[in-house]
Design an enzyme around this catalytic site. Sequence first.
Site, PDB file in Angstrom:
ATOM      1  CG  ASP A  95      43.665  16.133  64.212  1.00  0.00           C
ATOM      2  OD1 ASP A  95      44.469  15.292  63.752  1.00  0.00           O
ATOM      3  OD2 ASP A  95      42.576  15.777  64.593  1.00  0.00           O
ATOM      4  CG  HIS A 155      44.882  19.764  68.062  1.00  0.00           C
ATOM      5  ND1 HIS A 155      44.607  19.062  69.048  1.00  0.00           N
ATOM      6  CD2 HIS A 155      43.891  19.609  66.833  1.00  0.00           C
ATOM      7  CE1 HIS A 155      43.364  18.502  68.717  1.00  0.00           C
ATOM      8  NE2 HIS A 155      42.864  18.888  67.853  1.00  0.00           N
TER       9      HIS A 155
END
Length: 289
Positions: A112, A257
């Site tokens: 992400d 991430h």
Amino acid sequence: MKNDQPLIGRRSVLRLAAALGVTVTAGALAADRLGAFDGAPGTAPAPPAPSGAAGPAAGPPASAPRLRPSAYRLQPMTAYAPATRPRALPPVRQRPFLSLTGVGRSMVLTFDDGPDPRYTPDILATLRRHDCRAVFFVCGEMAAENRDLLREMADDGHVIGNHSWSHPLVPRLRPSRIRDELGSTSEVVERAVGAAPLWYRAPYGAWNRHSFEIGAELGMEPLAWSVDTLDWKEPGSGTIVRRVLDGAGPGVIVLSHDAGGDRSQSVTALRRYLPALLAEGYGITVPRR
């Protein structure tokens, strides 16, 4: 998106989301059934046809374009990538997919908040080395400044998902603003790679009815996660590796991430847990629609 430390703490965000009556995803919840997927145990999936839960992604360069009201998909767009036939819209769901079913010993890796030129290229290189595909949920203001990385993702067969434009807490937004956040991001992705995202993930994992409805109108399905590495807390690469391996299982979706702060630990951890998962007989796949 500003820096890796959110304006309000993660627990406060989740409490606020709950108070607003939204769906806050958690890995232990049951999942809806998802249809067909590519990828079989021990094989690389075919190229495709998701933060969530962490802090906001790191801010883009000062020259990044501002979010503007978006009319994306509200009218025909023929200036680029014209569709050959209308695409059927997905149903409006009441909760996101939290895991996959019917995929054997396969898992999904998701990243992400990017793309970030400091970390995304290393993650792409590791995935390429092991011939694996992943899902990248990108933020529009990062994607707008790093379109070359979007094209690299697409060329390698990865799925590009929508993670909003600026990583806001969605339940605080008016429906028109949710549309701007999602629509502008989808537009950037479609202009860069010729195809709009088919999946989206709500920042902080905070969803509401409007986000499900608008996501469906834009042709996207909501995808959450089963295992949260909590890499945004920078717990150490060893801890990230342990969380992934301890949570491994058929249909598991892993949240990590590639932006939003110092993601060097996430890069290092991927180099360790990806070959370990493959050695244990897990396939790494991506959702298909």
